[in-house]
Design a protein around this motif. Sequence first.
Motif, mmCIF file in Angstrom:
data_model
loop_
_atom_site.group_PDB
_atom_site.id
_atom_site.type_symbol
_atom_site.label_atom_id
_atom_site.label_comp_id
_atom_site.label_asym_id
_atom_site.label_seq_id
_atom_site.Cartn_x
_atom_site.Cartn_y
_atom_site.Cartn_z
ATOM 1 N N ARG A 31 0.846 -1.193 0.000
ATOM 2 C CA ARG A 31 0.000 0.000 0.000
ATOM 3 C C ARG A 31 0.883 1.246 0.000
ATOM 4 O O ARG A 31 1.787 1.359 0.801
ATOM 5 N N GLU A 32 0.650 2.111 -0.955
ATOM 6 C CA GLU A 32 1.398 3.365 -1.135
ATOM 7 C C GLU A 32 2.909 3.123 -1.224
ATOM 8 O O GLU A 32 3.704 3.980 -0.877
ATOM 9 N N ARG A 33 3.257 1.928 -1.669
ATOM 10 C CA ARG A 33 4.661 1.505 -1.855
ATOM 11 C C ARG A 33 5.503 1.721 -0.598
ATOM 12 O O ARG A 33 6.687 2.031 -0.671
ATOM 13 N N GLN A 34 4.867 1.487 0.547
ATOM 14 C CA GLN A 34 5.596 1.575 1.813
ATOM 15 C C GLN A 34 6.648 0.462 1.872
ATOM 16 O O GLN A 34 6.332 -0.694 1.579
ATOM 17 N N PRO A 35 7.874 0.773 2.268
ATOM 18 C CA PRO A 35 8.943 -0.234 2.290
ATOM 19 C C PRO A 35 8.882 -1.128 3.536
ATOM 20 O O PRO A 35 9.848 -1.262 4.290
ATOM 21 N N VAL A 36 7.753 -1.775 3.719
ATOM 22 C CA VAL A 36 7.489 -2.608 4.894
ATOM 23 C C VAL A 36 8.532 -3.698 5.051
ATOM 24 O O VAL A 36 8.966 -4.023 6.164
#
Length: 155
Positions: A31-36
């Motif tokens: 989601r939203e290219r979060q770097p999880v």
Amino acid sequence: MNAPHRPQAARLRRGRFSETGRIYLVSTVTRERQPVFRDFTLARLAIRELAACDALEACETLAFVLMPDHLHWLLDLGTADLSALLRRFKSTSARRVNAARNTAESPLWQTGFHDHALRREEDVAQVARYVVANPVRSGLVRSVRDYPHWNAVWL
């Protein structure tokens, strides 16, 4: 009231055909290219869910790379429908990752995914090498051996 129109999501689904025994290259992003998945532990939780899909005989993973904000997954589709397989993976991995980071209701993955059904003449080993080289191409590491979140049976 109608749901908001998502032309890109509809375009991704149009023409999708799920065929048992077909090899697919699937990509999905957080989601939203979060770097999880910069977090090693969270990445391993998601990777464990790829193995769970294999164990259910829903597919056979041929290669994957889990990047900080997206996944590339080369798989031989087994008993599952492709969309159902991705829903299962995204749902279970989100539950596990969100439980570990205490964000139970937070969306982990963007809606939808991109898939490419490999043609019979495509070289599976070449596609697998392309998949696992993603961290090198993106500048995260100099050698794929230095990146911890990949695996391949086709190299």
